[in-house]
Design a protein around this motif. Structure first.
Motif, PDB file in Angstrom:
ATOM      1  N   ALA A  40     -17.315  26.740  15.826  1.00 46.38           N
ATOM      2  CA  ALA A  40     -16.017  27.387  15.961  1.00 46.38           C
ATOM      3  C   ALA A  40     -16.248  28.853  16.344  1.00 46.38           C
ATOM      4  O   ALA A  40     -17.313  29.411  16.078  1.00 46.38           O
ATOM      5  CB  ALA A  40     -15.252  27.289  14.653  1.00 46.38           C
ATOM      6  N   LYS A  43     -18.333  31.547  14.299  1.00 46.07           N
ATOM      7  CA  LYS A  43     -19.072  30.848  13.239  1.00 46.07           C
ATOM      8  C   LYS A  43     -20.354  30.253  13.790  1.00 46.07           C
ATOM      9  O   LYS A  43     -20.516  30.076  14.993  1.00 46.07           O
ATOM     10  CB  LYS A  43     -18.202  29.751  12.622  1.00 46.07           C
ATOM     11  N   LYS A  88      -7.610  18.669  10.957  1.00 49.97           N
ATOM     12  CA  LYS A  88      -7.020  19.909  10.447  1.00 49.97           C
ATOM     13  C   LYS A  88      -7.277  21.035  11.452  1.00 49.97           C
ATOM     14  O   LYS A  88      -8.238  20.964  12.224  1.00 49.97           O
ATOM     15  CB  LYS A  88      -7.662  20.268   9.106  1.00 49.97           C
ATOM     16  N   PRO A  89      -6.450  22.068  11.426  1.00 53.27           N
ATOM     17  CA  PRO A  89      -6.698  23.189  12.347  1.00 53.27           C
ATOM     18  C   PRO A  89      -8.109  23.763  12.220  1.00 53.27           C
ATOM     19  O   PRO A  89      -8.689  24.192  13.216  1.00 53.27           O
ATOM     20  CB  PRO A  89      -5.634  24.207  11.932  1.00 53.27           C
ATOM     21  N   GLU A  90      -8.678  23.731  11.028  1.00 50.49           N
ATOM     22  CA  GLU A  90     -10.034  24.264  10.856  1.00 50.49           C
ATOM     23  C   GLU A  90     -11.114  23.384  11.465  1.00 50.49           C
ATOM     24  O   GLU A  90     -12.281  23.759  11.487  1.00 50.49           O
ATOM     25  CB  GLU A  90     -10.343  24.497   9.369  1.00 50.49           C
ATOM     26  N   ASP A  91     -10.730  22.215  11.961  1.00 53.35           N
ATOM     27  CA  ASP A  91     -11.679  21.376  12.697  1.00 53.35           C
ATOM     28  C   ASP A  91     -11.793  21.793  14.158  1.00 53.35           C
ATOM     29  O   ASP A  91     -12.620  21.250  14.897  1.00 53.35           O
ATOM     30  CB  ASP A  91     -11.264  19.907  12.641  1.00 53.35           C
ATOM     31  N   THR A  92     -10.975  22.741  14.573  1.00 48.81           N
ATOM     32  CA  THR A  92     -11.029  23.242  15.943  1.00 48.81           C
ATOM     33  C   THR A  92     -12.397  23.849  16.213  1.00 48.81           C
ATOM     34  O   THR A  92     -12.859  24.727  15.482  1.00 48.81           O
ATOM     35  CB  THR A  92      -9.941  24.292  16.172  1.00 48.81           C
ATOM     36  N   ALA A  93     -13.057  23.355  17.258  1.00 47.18           N
ATOM     37  CA  ALA A  93     -14.408  23.810  17.574  1.00 47.18           C
ATOM     38  C   ALA A  93     -14.877  23.156  18.862  1.00 47.18           C
ATOM     39  O   ALA A  93     -14.247  22.216  19.363  1.00 47.18           O
ATOM     40  CB  ALA A  93     -15.372  23.461  16.442  1.00 47.18           C
ATOM     41  N   THR A 126      -9.298  20.921  19.909  1.00 42.59           N
ATOM     42  CA  THR A 126      -8.374  21.924  19.393  1.00 42.59           C
ATOM     43  C   THR A 126      -7.288  21.216  18.595  1.00 42.59           C
ATOM     44  O   THR A 126      -6.623  20.319  19.122  1.00 42.59           O
ATOM     45  CB  THR A 126      -7.746  22.741  20.523  1.00 42.59           C
ATOM     46  N   SER A 129      -1.451  23.270  14.507  1.00 39.59           N
ATOM     47  CA  SER A 129      -0.760  23.086  13.226  1.00 39.59           C
ATOM     48  C   SER A 129       0.706  22.766  13.417  1.00 39.59           C
ATOM     49  O   SER A 129       1.239  22.845  14.515  1.00 39.59           O
ATOM     50  CB  SER A 129      -0.904  24.355  12.378  1.00 39.59           C
TER      51      SER A 129
END
Length: 129
Positions: A40, A43, A88-93, A126, A129
């Motif tokens: 991401a 990160k 989830k949005p935090e899986d965006t990468a 991507t 949400s």
């Protein structure tokens, strides 16, 4: 030389699903392993899951990924998959597939990027949400 080509990424809403594919070519894969990593923005690259080509043993980065993500391979097609559910949005990468010349016997070994010799170009996932 091993060539890896990922596909299947895109834009998906939170709670949705995506299946990534990685087609491998260039050698026989018996006795090797492959993995999915993701990175991401801002990160470090991290392991999502890995699988031994012979035997099919799987390794996941953590329990949360194991519950939502499933890694699999089709030996006949030289293709590895990553089924991702409940995104989830935090899986965006940017999701990469990678090839390791030897099988893994622990999650810690599978997690090391240095264990992989070849990498694909990546496919963007991507999650909105």
């Amino acid at each position: 030389q091993v060539q890896l080509v990922e596909s299947g990424g895109g834009l998906v809403q939170a709670g949705g699903s995506v299946r990534l594919s990685c087609v491998a070519s260039g050698r026989t894969f018996s006795g090797s392993a492959m993995g999915w990593f993701r990175q991401a923005p801002g990160k470090e690259r991290e392991l999502v899951a890995a699988i031994n080509w012979s035997g099919g043993s799987t390794y996941y980065s953590d329990s949360m990924m194991k519950g939502r993500f499933t890694i699999a391979r089709d030996n006949a097609k030289n293709t590895m998959y990553l089924q991702m559910n409940s995104l989830k949005p935090e899986d965006t990468a940017l999701y990469y597939c990678a090839f390791a010349p030897r099988p893994f016997y622990s999650s810690s070994s599978a997690r090391s990027a240095g264990a992989y010799d070849y990498w694909g170009q990546g496919t963007q996932v991507t999650v909105s949400s």
